[in-house]
Design an enzyme around this catalytic site. Sequence first.
Site, short mmCIF file in Angstrom:
data_model
loop_
_atom_site.label_atom_id
_atom_site.label_comp_id
_atom_site.label_asym_id
_atom_site.label_seq_id
_atom_site.Cartn_x
_atom_site.Cartn_y
_atom_site.Cartn_z
N SER A 170 0.83 -1.46 0.06
CA SER A 170 -0.04 -0.07 -0.14
C SER A 170 0.72 1.05 0.04
O SER A 170 1.39 1.45 -1.17
CB SER A 170 -1.06 -0.01 1.19
N ASP A 216 -9.35 -4.47 -5.85
CA ASP A 216 -8.59 -3.52 -4.81
C ASP A 216 -9.48 -2.04 -5.00
O ASP A 216 -9.53 -1.58 -6.08
CB ASP A 216 -7.15 -3.13 -5.19
N HIS A 248 -7.18 -5.13 -1.80
CA HIS A 248 -6.15 -4.36 -1.38
C HIS A 248 -5.25 -5.10 -0.25
O HIS A 248 -4.10 -5.03 -0.25
CB HIS A 248 -6.53 -3.01 -1.00
#
Length: 301
Positions: A170, A216, A248
């Site tokens: 991320s 995601d 995600h």
Amino acid sequence: MAVMTPRRERSSLLSRALQVTAAAATALVTAVSLAAPAHAANPYERGPNPTDALLEASSGPFSVSEENVSRLSASGFGGGTIYYPRENNTYGAVAISPGYTGTEASIAWLGERIASHGFVVITIDTITTLDQPDSRAEQLNAALNHMINRASSTVRSRIDSSRLAVMGHSMGGGGTLRLASQRPDLKAAIPLTPWHLNKNWSSVTVPTLIIGADLDTIAPVATHAKPFYNSLPSSISKAYLELDGATHFAPNIPNKIIGKYSVAWLKRFVDNDTRYTQFLCPGPRDGLFGEVEEYRSTCPF
């Protein structure tokens, strides 16, 4: 003047034929002996010949030990854990950052998995869980420096400081891209479902594998992973792998596809181990009902 009889002539011809055959055989053996050890001459090659089963297993061929890095002893990052092979040898080193609001625990599985294939790996906590990508880049760099200069002698003696790599999830993936743009001496970078406001990474020259996830909604591949990949120069070694049916947070739990291709990328570019090229070129099959939605790269590597 001597006259050669048919028997002597046949004998002479046979002798010359045997000499030519022997010379050719010697030349062939010499050529083979010179060509055969091409990959064996690689001083960074570690571990057995790789297979799909080996790379998809929960651990690799090396037994692993751990060293804790307390928050108080860490400088420039929030502490973490160093995973290293018990076998006394030198290895490339990898630093891994968690994502926004995440902790080291969310990426710990990657530390042990990658170390078990012959790397020294630090998984870190960030100074705060809200740190932005560029701050995470600085912290990844600090973590690499800690392993090289401040870890125990047991860890330091196992690190080849000329062979370093970074990974992150991320915002940690965004930090990975940022550090790769700042440190061209890195051997590999692997952003996992990466997030960053900057979409242009044309200055990166580090071999980069970007892993995205098709479901995601936090860092959608259409606005993050894919533009990041497309902006990387076509002249570098790069690959884009999109997980099928994944969100995600796919990198936060053990995932055989992430594990397999992360290890293969690190082996190929940190260890210069061409035995792993077979897994990256042409790469995994993508399409309907598979674990990989899409794969593309600048093969051949």
